[in-house]
Motif scaffolding. Structure first.
Motif, PDB file in Angstrom:
ATOM      1  N   HIS A   1     -29.898 -22.089 -26.178  1.00 13.88           N
ATOM      2  CA  HIS A   1     -30.314 -21.303 -27.342  1.00 13.88           C
ATOM      3  C   HIS A   1     -30.769 -22.160 -28.518  1.00 13.88           C
ATOM      4  O   HIS A   1     -31.780 -21.865 -29.145  1.00 13.88           O
ATOM      5  CB  HIS A   1     -29.171 -20.392 -27.790  1.00 13.88           C
ATOM      6  CG  HIS A   1     -29.601 -19.353 -28.781  1.00 13.88           C
ATOM      7  ND1 HIS A   1     -30.356 -18.253 -28.427  1.00 13.88           N
ATOM      8  CD2 HIS A   1     -29.397 -19.253 -30.121  1.00 13.88           C
ATOM      9  CE1 HIS A   1     -30.588 -17.512 -29.501  1.00 13.88           C
ATOM     10  NE2 HIS A   1     -30.025 -18.103 -30.546  1.00 13.88           N
ATOM     11  N   LEU A   2     -30.035 -23.217 -28.803  1.00 18.67           N
ATOM     12  CA  LEU A   2     -30.420 -24.068 -29.930  1.00 18.67           C
ATOM     13  C   LEU A   2     -31.631 -24.930 -29.596  1.00 18.67           C
ATOM     14  O   LEU A   2     -32.354 -25.356 -30.505  1.00 18.67           O
ATOM     15  CB  LEU A   2     -29.241 -24.951 -30.345  1.00 18.67           C
ATOM     16  CG  LEU A   2     -28.000 -24.215 -30.867  1.00 18.67           C
ATOM     17  CD1 LEU A   2     -26.932 -25.220 -31.269  1.00 18.67           C
ATOM     18  CD2 LEU A   2     -28.351 -23.307 -32.046  1.00 18.67           C
TER      19      LEU A   2
ATOM     20  N   GLY B   1     -34.264 -14.835 -29.912  1.00 16.87           N
ATOM     21  CA  GLY B   1     -34.158 -15.706 -31.080  1.00 16.87           C
ATOM     22  C   GLY B   1     -34.052 -14.943 -32.382  1.00 16.87           C
ATOM     23  O   GLY B   1     -33.498 -15.456 -33.364  1.00 16.87           O
TER      24      GLY B   1
ATOM     25  N   SER C   1     -30.474 -14.631 -33.842  1.00 19.71           N
ATOM     26  CA  SER C   1     -29.971 -15.775 -34.597  1.00 19.71           C
ATOM     27  C   SER C   1     -30.667 -15.905 -35.942  1.00 19.71           C
ATOM     28  O   SER C   1     -30.033 -16.263 -36.947  1.00 19.71           O
ATOM     29  CB  SER C   1     -30.156 -17.062 -33.780  1.00 19.71           C
ATOM     30  OG  SER C   1     -29.434 -17.011 -32.574  1.00 19.71           O
ATOM     31  N   GLU C   2     -31.955 -15.619 -35.980  1.00 12.93           N
ATOM     32  CA  GLU C   2     -32.680 -15.711 -37.248  1.00 12.93           C
ATOM     33  C   GLU C   2     -32.132 -14.720 -38.270  1.00 12.93           C
ATOM     34  O   GLU C   2     -31.993 -15.048 -39.457  1.00 12.93           O
ATOM     35  CB  GLU C   2     -34.163 -15.455 -36.996  1.00 12.93           C
ATOM     36  CG  GLU C   2     -34.841 -16.558 -36.184  1.00 12.93           C
ATOM     37  CD  GLU C   2     -36.284 -16.228 -35.881  1.00 12.93           C
ATOM     38  OE1 GLU C   2     -36.758 -15.170 -36.364  1.00 12.93           O
ATOM     39  OE2 GLU C   2     -36.945 -17.013 -35.170  1.00 12.93           O
TER      40      GLU C   2
ATOM     41  N   ALA D   1     -29.067 -13.606 -38.390  1.00 10.32           N
ATOM     42  CA  ALA D   1     -27.761 -14.087 -38.824  1.00 10.32           C
ATOM     43  C   ALA D   1     -27.906 -15.249 -39.801  1.00 10.32           C
ATOM     44  O   ALA D   1     -27.134 -15.358 -40.769  1.00 10.32           O
ATOM     45  CB  ALA D   1     -26.934 -14.515 -37.616  1.00 10.32           C
ATOM     46  N   ARG D   2     -28.881 -16.112 -39.590  1.00 10.43           N
ATOM     47  CA  ARG D   2     -29.092 -17.240 -40.505  1.00 10.43           C
ATOM     48  C   ARG D   2     -29.554 -16.747 -41.881  1.00 10.43           C
ATOM     49  O   ARG D   2     -29.186 -17.320 -42.909  1.00 10.43           O
ATOM     50  CB  ARG D   2     -30.114 -18.197 -39.918  1.00 10.43           C
ATOM     51  CG  ARG D   2     -29.605 -19.022 -38.736  1.00 10.43           C
ATOM     52  CD  ARG D   2     -30.561 -20.158 -38.403  1.00 10.43           C
ATOM     53  NE  ARG D   2     -30.074 -20.984 -37.311  1.00 10.43           N
ATOM     54  CZ  ARG D   2     -30.453 -20.854 -36.054  1.00 10.43           C
ATOM     55  NH1 ARG D   2     -31.327 -19.900 -35.724  1.00 10.43           N
ATOM     56  NH2 ARG D   2     -29.970 -21.649 -35.109  1.00 10.43           N
TER      57      ARG D   2
ATOM     58  N   VAL E   1     -24.288 -22.620 -37.824  1.00  6.11           N
ATOM     59  CA  VAL E   1     -24.354 -22.688 -36.365  1.00  6.11           C
ATOM     60  C   VAL E   1     -23.036 -22.280 -35.736  1.00  6.11           C
ATOM     61  O   VAL E   1     -23.005 -21.538 -34.740  1.00  6.11           O
ATOM     62  CB  VAL E   1     -24.752 -24.114 -35.919  1.00  6.11           C
ATOM     63  CG1 VAL E   1     -24.701 -24.233 -34.396  1.00  6.11           C
ATOM     64  CG2 VAL E   1     -26.141 -24.462 -36.419  1.00  6.11           C
TER      65      VAL E   1
ATOM     66  N   LEU F   1     -22.589 -18.590 -36.036  1.00  7.81           N
ATOM     67  CA  LEU F   1     -23.549 -17.973 -35.120  1.00  7.81           C
ATOM     68  C   LEU F   1     -23.007 -17.980 -33.693  1.00  7.81           C
ATOM     69  O   LEU F   1     -23.119 -16.979 -32.968  1.00  7.81           O
ATOM     70  CB  LEU F   1     -24.869 -18.734 -35.188  1.00  7.81           C
ATOM     71  CG  LEU F   1     -26.072 -18.152 -34.442  1.00  7.81           C
ATOM     72  CD1 LEU F   1     -26.511 -16.868 -35.105  1.00  7.81           C
ATOM     73  CD2 LEU F   1     -27.206 -19.172 -34.443  1.00  7.81           C
ATOM     74  N   PHE F   2     -22.418 -19.091 -33.325  1.00 10.91           N
ATOM     75  CA  PHE F   2     -21.870 -19.220 -31.977  1.00 10.91           C
ATOM     76  C   PHE F   2     -20.626 -18.352 -31.791  1.00 10.91           C
ATOM     77  O   PHE F   2     -20.521 -17.576 -30.831  1.00 10.91           O
ATOM     78  CB  PHE F   2     -21.542 -20.689 -31.704  1.00 10.91           C
ATOM     79  CG  PHE F   2     -20.776 -20.930 -30.432  1.00 10.91           C
ATOM     80  CD1 PHE F   2     -21.411 -20.839 -29.200  1.00 10.91           C
ATOM     81  CD2 PHE F   2     -19.424 -21.264 -30.471  1.00 10.91           C
ATOM     82  CE1 PHE F   2     -20.708 -21.069 -28.029  1.00 10.91           C
ATOM     83  CE2 PHE F   2     -18.718 -21.491 -29.307  1.00 10.91           C
ATOM     84  CZ  PHE F   2     -19.360 -21.391 -28.083  1.00 10.91           C
TER      85      PHE F   2
ATOM     86  N   HIS G   1     -22.719 -14.861 -30.641  1.00 15.43           N
ATOM     87  CA  HIS G   1     -23.118 -15.119 -29.262  1.00 15.43           C
ATOM     88  C   HIS G   1     -21.951 -15.099 -28.280  1.00 15.43           C
ATOM     89  O   HIS G   1     -22.130 -14.658 -27.135  1.00 15.43           O
ATOM     90  CB  HIS G   1     -23.865 -16.456 -29.191  1.00 15.43           C
ATOM     91  CG  HIS G   1     -25.254 -16.376 -29.724  1.00 15.43           C
ATOM     92  ND1 HIS G   1     -26.314 -15.863 -29.000  1.00 15.43           N
ATOM     93  CD2 HIS G   1     -25.775 -16.710 -30.946  1.00 15.43           C
ATOM     94  CE1 HIS G   1     -27.411 -15.901 -29.714  1.00 15.43           C
ATOM     95  NE2 HIS G   1     -27.123 -16.417 -30.902  1.00 15.43           N
TER      96      HIS G   1
END
Length: 274
Positions: A95-96, A164, A167-168, A170-171, A177, A180-181, A185
């Motif tokens: 993912h990253l 993606g 995650s965007e 959430a950022r 990170v 996020l994890f 996820h």
């Protein structure tokens, strides 16, 4: 319509045959275990006087209570750490998409081709030099390393298919990170994580080669590893040997029957896509 019915009956027949091939060995073990100790049963003939006490005798002779304790300790040492490391590495690679992730992933894929038998000799000398021979760590540490390629491959297959945009978003809300994890996820990856845990449990519980090579004391081995010592002691007593084998196999069968639906659900939800 006729062709569809024919295909349906053919599929059912194949399933019945496959089920018979799978069940017959266990049925043979069970029937043989009920014969009088010291006899040599032939075929699947049901004994006139079933010796249910053979299971009690085998349980006591193999010291199953200590073997259960040892197997549980080894599983608790291998499975959680393997899941944690595999999930984190799979998230980073899938993912990253960190720099060099393709090369690192290729190395893990190559690790899938490495058989246990190919590393057992150098592994023995390494464990000996570390002073860990004849301890449970001699099984736990190598298994964690040997399970890493599959664990990373399994979890990366899940994370690589996560959108993606998730995650965007959430950022944008200020998540780093780690958040996020952990908060996004990991909960979404629970089907893949649980199915990986089931596989690692079964493989650890049934580990035979490392247990008999790196640990001399049968009480410190896995239950499957202790089967070698039990066979050496009771190899001429076929009913007792079959009873002990069934006792050793029972925990893995129970675990699989309990969690089989969750395992199939994880496969259908795309834990091995990509």
């Amino acid at each position: 319509m006729i062709i569809a019915r024919r295909e349906a009956w053919t599929g059912r027949l194949l399933l019945v045959l496959l089920m018979a091939v799978t069940i017959l060995p266990f049925l043979s073990l069970f029937v043989t275990a009920l014969h009088p100790s010291g006899t040599y049963p032939v075929g699947l003939a049901w004994p006139s006087d079933p010796q249910w006490g053979n299971f009690v005798t085998a349980f006591q002779a193999a010291n199953m209570s200590e073997l259960l304790k040892s197997s549980v300790l080894i599983v608790l040492g291998v499975v959680p750490i393997s899941i944690l490391l595999g999930t984190m590495a799979g998230f980073a690679l899938g993912h990253l998409r960190m720099a060099g992730s393709r090369l690192v992933f290729l190395l893990f894929v190559l690790g899938l081709t490495l058989p246990f038998e190919g590393v057992i000799t150098p592994l023995y000398y390494q464990i000996r030099d570390m002073g860990l021979l004849n301890t449970r760590w001699a099984i736990i540490l190598p298994l964690i390393g040997l399970f890493m390629p599959f664990s990373v491959f399994w979890m990366r297959a899940h994370f690589v298919n996560m959108p993606g945009e998730l995650s965007e978003s959430a950022r944008i809300d200020g998540a780093n990170v780690w958040q996020l994890f952990r908060r996004i996820h990991v909960p979404l990856a629970m089907p893949a994580i649980s199915s990986l845990g089931i596989l690692l449990f079964l493989w650890t519980w049934n580990q035979f080669l490392l247990a008999i090579v790196l640990v001399d004391d049968p009480v410190k081995r896995t239950m499957s590893g202790a089967l070698g010592a039990f066979q050496g002691q009771w190899g001429t007593d076929i009913p007792l040997l079959c009873a002990g084998s069934l006792l050793i196999l029972t925990p893995t069968l129970v675990i699989f029957l309990i969690f089989q639906r969750r395992f199939v659900t994880a496969l259908l939800q795309g834990s091995v896509k990509g």
